[in-house]
Design a protein around this motif. Structure first.
Motif, PDB file in Angstrom:
ATOM      1  N   GLU A  76     -16.649  -3.055  -1.466  1.00  0.00           N
ATOM      2  CA  GLU A  76     -17.585  -2.236  -2.237  1.00  0.00           C
ATOM      3  C   GLU A  76     -17.858  -0.903  -1.553  1.00  0.00           C
ATOM      4  N   HIS A  77     -17.640  -0.850  -0.254  1.00  0.00           N
ATOM      5  CA  HIS A  77     -17.918   0.372   0.504  1.00  0.00           C
ATOM      6  C   HIS A  77     -16.679   1.245   0.692  1.00  0.00           C
ATOM      7  N   ALA A  78     -15.542   0.822   0.143  1.00  0.00           N
ATOM      8  CA  ALA A  78     -14.292   1.567   0.328  1.00  0.00           C
ATOM      9  C   ALA A  78     -13.997   2.456  -0.872  1.00  0.00           C
ATOM     10  N   ASP A  79     -13.280   3.551  -0.605  1.00  0.00           N
ATOM     11  CA  ASP A  79     -12.820   4.445  -1.674  1.00  0.00           C
ATOM     12  C   ASP A  79     -11.381   4.145  -2.076  1.00  0.00           C
ATOM     13  N   VAL A  80     -10.582   3.706  -1.091  1.00  0.00           N
ATOM     14  CA  VAL A  80      -9.143   3.552  -1.287  1.00  0.00           C
ATOM     15  C   VAL A  80      -8.652   2.378  -0.448  1.00  0.00           C
ATOM     16  N   ILE A  81      -7.609   1.705  -0.927  1.00  0.00           N
ATOM     17  CA  ILE A  81      -6.871   0.741  -0.110  1.00  0.00           C
ATOM     18  C   ILE A  81      -5.622   1.441   0.408  1.00  0.00           C
ATOM     19  N   VAL A  82      -5.463   1.493   1.728  1.00  0.00           N
ATOM     20  CA  VAL A  82      -4.292   2.121   2.343  1.00  0.00           C
ATOM     21  C   VAL A  82      -3.446   1.028   2.994  1.00  0.00           C
ATOM     22  N   ILE A  83      -2.184   0.934   2.603  1.00  0.00           N
ATOM     23  CA  ILE A  83      -1.274  -0.085   3.121  1.00  0.00           C
ATOM     24  C   ILE A  83      -0.213   0.600   3.976  1.00  0.00           C
ATOM     25  N   LEU A  84      -0.086   0.144   5.214  1.00  0.00           N
ATOM     26  CA  LEU A  84       0.877   0.741   6.131  1.00  0.00           C
ATOM     27  C   LEU A  84       2.243   0.072   6.009  1.00  0.00           C
ATOM     28  N   GLY A  85       3.288   0.878   6.051  1.00  0.00           N
ATOM     29  CA  GLY A  85       4.644   0.346   6.045  1.00  0.00           C
ATOM     30  C   GLY A  85       4.986  -0.296   7.373  1.00  0.00           C
TER      31      GLY A  85
ATOM     32  N   ALA B  84      -6.318  -5.172  -4.159  1.00  0.00           N
ATOM     33  CA  ALA B  84      -6.406  -4.219  -5.267  1.00  0.00           C
ATOM     34  C   ALA B  84      -6.862  -4.917  -6.547  1.00  0.00           C
ATOM     35  N   ARG B  85      -6.345  -6.096  -6.787  1.00  0.00           N
ATOM     36  CA  ARG B  85      -6.761  -6.850  -7.976  1.00  0.00           C
ATOM     37  C   ARG B  85      -8.224  -7.283  -7.874  1.00  0.00           C
ATOM     38  N   GLN B  86      -8.643  -7.668  -6.684  1.00  0.00           N
ATOM     39  CA  GLN B  86     -10.011  -8.137  -6.498  1.00  0.00           C
ATOM     40  C   GLN B  86     -11.028  -7.012  -6.612  1.00  0.00           C
ATOM     41  N   SER B  87     -10.623  -5.814  -6.227  1.00  0.00           N
ATOM     42  CA  SER B  87     -11.587  -4.713  -6.146  1.00  0.00           C
ATOM     43  C   SER B  87     -11.442  -3.654  -7.218  1.00  0.00           C
ATOM     44  N   GLY B  88     -10.221  -3.491  -7.744  1.00  0.00           N
ATOM     45  CA  GLY B  88      -9.976  -2.397  -8.680  1.00  0.00           C
ATOM     46  C   GLY B  88      -9.840  -1.046  -8.001  1.00  0.00           C
ATOM     47  N   LEU B  89      -9.765  -1.033  -6.676  1.00  0.00           N
ATOM     48  CA  LEU B  89      -9.643   0.229  -5.936  1.00  0.00           C
ATOM     49  C   LEU B  89      -8.240   0.816  -6.076  1.00  0.00           C
ATOM     50  N   PRO B  90      -8.120   2.147  -6.004  1.00  0.00           N
ATOM     51  CA  PRO B  90      -6.792   2.763  -6.017  1.00  0.00           C
ATOM     52  C   PRO B  90      -6.048   2.463  -4.721  1.00  0.00           C
TER      53      PRO B  90
ATOM     54  N   ARG C  42       2.938  -5.814  -9.976  1.00  0.00           N
ATOM     55  CA  ARG C  42       2.245  -5.203 -11.111  1.00  0.00           C
ATOM     56  C   ARG C  42       0.931  -4.536 -10.685  1.00  0.00           C
ATOM     57  N   VAL C  43       0.978  -3.876  -9.542  1.00  0.00           N
ATOM     58  CA  VAL C  43      -0.178  -3.137  -9.027  1.00  0.00           C
ATOM     59  C   VAL C  43       0.205  -1.667  -8.952  1.00  0.00           C
ATOM     60  N   PRO C  44      -0.501  -0.788  -9.649  1.00  0.00           N
ATOM     61  CA  PRO C  44      -0.150   0.636  -9.616  1.00  0.00           C
ATOM     62  C   PRO C  44      -0.473   1.266  -8.268  1.00  0.00           C
ATOM     63  N   VAL C  45       0.352   2.220  -7.867  1.00  0.00           N
ATOM     64  CA  VAL C  45       0.162   2.961  -6.617  1.00  0.00           C
ATOM     65  C   VAL C  45      -0.146   4.410  -6.973  1.00  0.00           C
ATOM     66  N   ARG C  46      -1.298   4.893  -6.530  1.00  0.00           N
ATOM     67  CA  ARG C  46      -1.694   6.260  -6.880  1.00  0.00           C
ATOM     68  C   ARG C  46      -1.073   7.297  -5.953  1.00  0.00           C
ATOM     69  N   TRP C  47      -0.957   6.949  -4.656  1.00  0.00           N
ATOM     70  CA  TRP C  47      -0.387   7.890  -3.699  1.00  0.00           C
ATOM     71  C   TRP C  47       0.674   7.178  -2.870  1.00  0.00           C
ATOM     72  N   ALA C  48       1.794   7.842  -2.659  1.00  0.00           N
ATOM     73  CA  ALA C  48       2.853   7.312  -1.800  1.00  0.00           C
ATOM     74  C   ALA C  48       3.237   8.391  -0.794  1.00  0.00           C
ATOM     75  N   GLU C  49       2.811   8.201   0.447  1.00  0.00           N
ATOM     76  CA  GLU C  49       3.155   9.133   1.537  1.00  0.00           C
ATOM     77  C   GLU C  49       4.504   8.687   2.091  1.00  0.00           C
ATOM     78  N   THR C  50       5.464   9.611   2.209  1.00  0.00           N
ATOM     79  CA  THR C  50       6.838   9.211   2.520  1.00  0.00           C
ATOM     80  C   THR C  50       7.460   9.959   3.704  1.00  0.00           C
ATOM     81  N   ARG C  51       6.643  10.631   4.524  1.00  0.00           N
ATOM     82  CA  ARG C  51       7.221  11.429   5.612  1.00  0.00           C
ATOM     83  C   ARG C  51       6.884  10.909   7.007  1.00  0.00           C
ATOM     84  N   SER C  52       5.949   9.998   7.125  1.00  0.00           N
ATOM     85  CA  SER C  52       5.497   9.543   8.446  1.00  0.00           C
ATOM     86  C   SER C  52       6.531   8.657   9.125  1.00  0.00           C
TER      87      SER C  52
END
Length: 251
Positions: free
Chosen positions: A75-84, A114-120, A147-157
């Motif tokens: 509830e306190h998060a803005d985004v879910i960030v998943i590391l490769g 993401a399913r539990q929270s609805g966060l991007p 079947r989970v949409p991804v809003r941002w994909a960082e691809t240079r790190s």
């Protein structure tokens, strides 16, 4: 610097690191028998320690310090960030390349959150020259298989620090500072340091714990024998301790 760091890691990490110590010891044994024997035995003892469950658990103690996430914390998060965590370059059944098992464990848990929270969701991970970036593969797996949409994909790190810095360049200008960070439990300590240094407020969301701290399981005795699970966890733990040391030295 990146190539140098990867090369040194390969030379230090098991199984090559202990084998190099043994080889040097054997080479020295003719001219300096005492020093040679000490190095050879030291390499052998180190190799055994890094595949024995009881000693590997000691290495993991301070790494897997963050407990499992309580869903209410999202509830306190803005985004879910998943590391490769890497890619599998030869995956003909998927038509080319795909995420490896480390990354798969992370995106599976990220999809659940993401399913539990609805966060991007944001994914982050680059690639060696000419390869498909991890971020691209993660986005495809999340959207096509989970079947989970991804809003941002960082691809240079190329490493955890770059994960954090490049994510910061995308999220912080948009006012998205509080992140639920998904990675392996043993990788979380280093990841939290990197992302907090980049300006984020981090809610750790660790997955794929190596240590079983449930009642009775964490106190299994010294009679445990080396096994492949211990070897994998030992390699991962040493990899993380080296990463933390590099962070300290480069500040």
């Amino acid at each position: 610097m990146f190539i140098l760091k990867k090369t040194l890691s390969l030379l230090i990490l098991p199984p090559l690191g202990p084998l190099i110590l043994i080889a040097i010891g054997l080479l020295l044994s003719r001219k300096r028998p005492r020093a040679g024997k000490m190095l050879a035995w030291g390499g052998l003892i180190l190799a055994l320690a890094l595949i024995t469950p009881v000693s590997v658990r000691l290495l993991l103690d301070d790494l897997e310090a963050h407990p499992p996430l309580q869903v209410a914390s999202l509830e306190h998060a803005d985004v879910i960030v998943i590391l490769g965590g890497g890619a599998r370059s030869y995956a003909p059944e998927f038509g080319g390349s795909t995420v490896n098992r480390l990354t798969l464990e992370r995106i599976r848990y990220g999809a659940r959150l993401a399913r539990q929270s609805g966060l991007p969701v944001m994914v982050t991970g680059g690639a060696a020259s000419g390869e498909v970036p991890e971020g691209t593969l993660m986005k495809a797996a999340l959207e096509e298989d989970f079947r989970v949409p991804v809003r941002w994909a960082e691809t240079r790190s190329r490493d955890t620090r770059e994960n954090a810095d490049l994510c910061a360049g995308i999220l912080l200008p948009a006012g998205l500072r509080r992140i639920a960070l998904v990675t392996h439990a043993a990788h979380m300590r280093r990841s939290v340091e990197a992302f907090e240094h980049a300006g984020f407020e981090v809610i750790p969301a660790p997955t794929a714990f190596f240590r079983d701290r449930s009642q009775g399981r964490d106190k299994e005795g010294f009679l445990e024998l080396p096994d492949m699970n211990g070897a994998y966890a030992g390699w991962y733990a040493i990899h993380e301790w080296i990463g933390l040391l590099v962070y300290r030295l480069s500040r």
